[in-house]
Design a protein around this motif. Sequence first.
Motif, PDB file in Angstrom:
ATOM      1  N   ALA A 234     -15.274  -3.370 -13.661  1.00  0.00           N
ATOM      2  CA  ALA A 234     -13.761  -3.952 -13.424  1.00  0.00           C
ATOM      3  C   ALA A 234     -12.532  -2.978 -14.194  1.00  0.00           C
ATOM      4  CB  ALA A 234     -13.624  -5.168 -13.870  1.00  0.00           C
ATOM      5  N   VAL A 235     -12.114  -2.228 -13.285  1.00  0.00           N
ATOM      6  CA  VAL A 235     -10.951  -1.533 -13.743  1.00  0.00           C
ATOM      7  C   VAL A 235      -9.526  -2.042 -13.680  1.00  0.00           C
ATOM      8  CG1 VAL A 235      -9.895   1.001 -13.142  1.00  0.00           C
ATOM      9  CG2 VAL A 235     -12.141   0.511 -12.490  1.00  0.00           C
ATOM     10  N   HIS A 236      -8.942  -2.209 -14.701  1.00  0.00           N
ATOM     11  CA  HIS A 236      -7.584  -2.632 -14.884  1.00  0.00           C
ATOM     12  C   HIS A 236      -6.476  -1.570 -14.759  1.00  0.00           C
ATOM     13  CE1 HIS A 236      -9.096  -6.658 -16.812  1.00  0.00           C
ATOM     14  NE2 HIS A 236     -10.277  -5.769 -16.753  1.00  0.00           N
ATOM     15  N   LEU A 237      -5.951  -1.618 -13.759  1.00  0.00           N
ATOM     16  CA  LEU A 237      -4.761  -0.701 -13.373  1.00  0.00           C
ATOM     17  C   LEU A 237      -3.363  -1.288 -13.504  1.00  0.00           C
ATOM     18  CD1 LEU A 237      -4.592   2.204 -11.938  1.00  0.00           C
ATOM     19  CD2 LEU A 237      -4.101   1.061  -9.986  1.00  0.00           C
ATOM     20  N   LYS A 238      -2.257  -0.807 -14.133  1.00  0.00           N
ATOM     21  CA  LYS A 238      -1.015  -1.236 -14.428  1.00  0.00           C
ATOM     22  C   LYS A 238      -0.065  -0.418 -13.447  1.00  0.00           C
ATOM     23  CE  LYS A 238       2.348  -3.186 -17.421  1.00  0.00           C
ATOM     24  NZ  LYS A 238       3.222  -3.454 -16.461  1.00  0.00           N
ATOM     25  N   ILE A 239       0.573  -0.905 -12.491  1.00  0.00           N
ATOM     26  CA  ILE A 239       1.329  -0.386 -11.749  1.00  0.00           C
ATOM     27  C   ILE A 239       2.683  -0.840 -12.257  1.00  0.00           C
ATOM     28  CG2 ILE A 239       2.600  -0.151  -9.517  1.00  0.00           C
ATOM     29  CD1 ILE A 239      -0.567  -0.368  -8.330  1.00  0.00           C
ATOM     30  N   ASP A 240       3.620   0.281 -12.844  1.00  0.00           N
ATOM     31  CA  ASP A 240       4.995  -0.114 -13.177  1.00  0.00           C
ATOM     32  C   ASP A 240       6.007   0.032 -12.181  1.00  0.00           C
ATOM     33  OD1 ASP A 240       4.064  -0.244 -16.056  1.00  0.00           O
ATOM     34  OD2 ASP A 240       4.089   2.049 -15.990  1.00  0.00           O
ATOM     35  N   GLN A 241       5.861   0.366 -11.023  1.00  0.00           N
ATOM     36  CA  GLN A 241       6.853   0.556 -10.096  1.00  0.00           C
ATOM     37  C   GLN A 241       6.136   0.226  -8.717  1.00  0.00           C
ATOM     38  OE1 GLN A 241       9.300   4.120  -9.933  1.00  0.00           O
ATOM     39  NE2 GLN A 241      10.225   3.567  -8.189  1.00  0.00           N
ATOM     40  N   ALA A 242       6.840  -0.605  -8.001  1.00  0.00           N
ATOM     41  CA  ALA A 242       6.365  -0.990  -6.616  1.00  0.00           C
ATOM     42  C   ALA A 242       6.337   0.079  -5.655  1.00  0.00           C
ATOM     43  CB  ALA A 242       7.348  -2.182  -5.975  1.00  0.00           C
ATOM     44  N   ALA A 243       5.302   0.047  -4.779  1.00  0.00           N
ATOM     45  CA  ALA A 243       5.206   1.532  -3.984  1.00  0.00           C
ATOM     46  C   ALA A 243       4.586   1.010  -2.499  1.00  0.00           C
ATOM     47  CB  ALA A 243       3.965   2.422  -4.655  1.00  0.00           C
ATOM     48  N   ALA A 244       4.954   1.775  -1.541  1.00  0.00           N
ATOM     49  CA  ALA A 244       4.310   1.284  -0.205  1.00  0.00           C
ATOM     50  C   ALA A 244       3.234   2.401  -0.256  1.00  0.00           C
ATOM     51  CB  ALA A 244       5.303   1.767   0.856  1.00  0.00           C
ATOM     52  N   ILE A 245       1.987   2.124   0.152  1.00  0.00           N
ATOM     53  CA  ILE A 245       0.734   2.749   0.356  1.00  0.00           C
ATOM     54  C   ILE A 245       0.176   2.769   1.676  1.00  0.00           C
ATOM     55  CG2 ILE A 245       0.505   2.964  -2.192  1.00  0.00           C
ATOM     56  CD1 ILE A 245      -1.998   1.223  -1.452  1.00  0.00           C
ATOM     57  N   THR A 246      -0.826   3.510   1.888  1.00  0.00           N
ATOM     58  CA  THR A 246      -1.573   3.457   3.033  1.00  0.00           C
ATOM     59  C   THR A 246      -3.194   3.584   2.628  1.00  0.00           C
ATOM     60  OG1 THR A 246      -0.087   4.404   4.750  1.00  0.00           O
ATOM     61  CG2 THR A 246      -2.286   4.558   5.355  1.00  0.00           C
ATOM     62  N   VAL A 247      -3.912   2.765   2.882  1.00  0.00           N
ATOM     63  CA  VAL A 247      -5.310   2.624   2.251  1.00  0.00           C
ATOM     64  C   VAL A 247      -6.036   2.837   3.490  1.00  0.00           C
ATOM     65  CG1 VAL A 247      -7.276   1.397   1.072  1.00  0.00           C
ATOM     66  CG2 VAL A 247      -4.655   1.118   0.565  1.00  0.00           C
ATOM     67  N   GLY A 248      -6.568   4.257   3.859  1.00  0.00           N
ATOM     68  CA  GLY A 248      -7.327   4.483   4.770  1.00  0.00           C
ATOM     69  C   GLY A 248      -7.292   3.782   6.114  1.00  0.00           C
ATOM     70  N   LYS A 249      -8.304   3.035   6.718  1.00  0.00           N
ATOM     71  CA  LYS A 249      -8.443   2.458   7.828  1.00  0.00           C
ATOM     72  C   LYS A 249      -7.793   0.854   7.732  1.00  0.00           C
ATOM     73  CE  LYS A 249     -12.081   5.168   9.943  1.00  0.00           C
ATOM     74  NZ  LYS A 249     -13.460   5.095  10.637  1.00  0.00           N
ATOM     75  N   LEU A 250      -7.674   0.497   6.428  1.00  0.00           N
ATOM     76  CA  LEU A 250      -7.134  -0.732   6.048  1.00  0.00           C
ATOM     77  C   LEU A 250      -5.663  -1.099   6.584  1.00  0.00           C
ATOM     78  CD1 LEU A 250      -8.832  -1.562   2.802  1.00  0.00           C
ATOM     79  CD2 LEU A 250      -9.367  -2.041   4.878  1.00  0.00           C
ATOM     80  N   GLY A 251      -4.795   0.191   6.449  1.00  0.00           N
ATOM     81  CA  GLY A 251      -3.521   0.071   6.657  1.00  0.00           C
ATOM     82  C   GLY A 251      -2.421   0.388   5.533  1.00  0.00           C
ATOM     83  N   HIS A 252      -1.316  -0.319   5.917  1.00  0.00           N
ATOM     84  CA  HIS A 252      -0.239  -0.071   5.066  1.00  0.00           C
ATOM     85  C   HIS A 252       0.097  -1.229   4.492  1.00  0.00           C
ATOM     86  CE1 HIS A 252       0.900   3.495   7.568  1.00  0.00           C
ATOM     87  NE2 HIS A 252       0.632   2.776   8.542  1.00  0.00           N
ATOM     88  N   PHE A 253       0.438  -1.034   3.131  1.00  0.00           N
ATOM     89  CA  PHE A 253       0.574  -2.223   2.327  1.00  0.00           C
ATOM     90  C   PHE A 253       1.810  -2.057   1.334  1.00  0.00           C
ATOM     91  CE2 PHE A 253      -3.915  -1.961   3.509  1.00  0.00           C
ATOM     92  CZ  PHE A 253      -3.919  -3.148   3.971  1.00  0.00           C
ATOM     93  N   HIS A 254       2.248  -2.905   0.601  1.00  0.00           N
ATOM     94  CA  HIS A 254       3.183  -2.872  -0.378  1.00  0.00           C
ATOM     95  C   HIS A 254       2.570  -3.237  -1.660  1.00  0.00           C
ATOM     96  CE1 HIS A 254       7.143  -2.959  -2.327  1.00  0.00           C
ATOM     97  NE2 HIS A 254       6.713  -4.088  -2.686  1.00  0.00           N
ATOM     98  N   LEU A 255       2.519  -2.446  -2.780  1.00  0.00           N
ATOM     99  CA  LEU A 255       1.865  -2.667  -4.052  1.00  0.00           C
ATOM    100  C   LEU A 255       3.121  -3.237  -5.043  1.00  0.00           C
ATOM    101  CD1 LEU A 255      -0.526   0.022  -4.968  1.00  0.00           C
ATOM    102  CD2 LEU A 255      -0.955  -2.169  -4.117  1.00  0.00           C
ATOM    103  N   LYS A 256       2.915  -4.519  -5.422  1.00  0.00           N
ATOM    104  CA  LYS A 256       4.029  -4.883  -6.369  1.00  0.00           C
ATOM    105  C   LYS A 256       3.720  -4.432  -7.675  1.00  0.00           C
ATOM    106  CE  LYS A 256       4.069  -9.352  -4.103  1.00  0.00           C
ATOM    107  NZ  LYS A 256       3.832 -10.709  -4.348  1.00  0.00           N
TER     108      LYS A 256
END
Length: 126
Positions: free
Chosen positions: A10-32
Amino acid sequence: MINPLHTLYAVHLKIDQAAAITVGKLGHFHLKEGTYIYVGSAKKNIQARINRHLQLEKTIRWHFDYIRPFGSITKIITYEHTIGECLLAEKLRKQVGGVYPIKGFGSSDCRCFSHLIYLRKAQAPC
């Protein structure tokens, strides 16, 4: 050295700033902003997989590679293979009161909704 019976992580990843991303074929997402936990497995050489996840500069191969540049890894925990990747993801999600933010993330080879967990509350992850 990692226990040879440990093939889950289990990798714990801290995101400090929201971001719009594209994850391959899964599509576009907004990371909070907040903490995410990605559950994965490595049947062979888990240490190499963990070392790869720690790197920022790499060829994108897994779903985690798309979100890695947006945050900092705060910890990685390994687990024995006995529970299985899918059950571990669900166990951790319940334990931290998290939600699955992206359908199909890390779970393209199973029927799980996701193997990425987002912690809704500002709490210390397990």
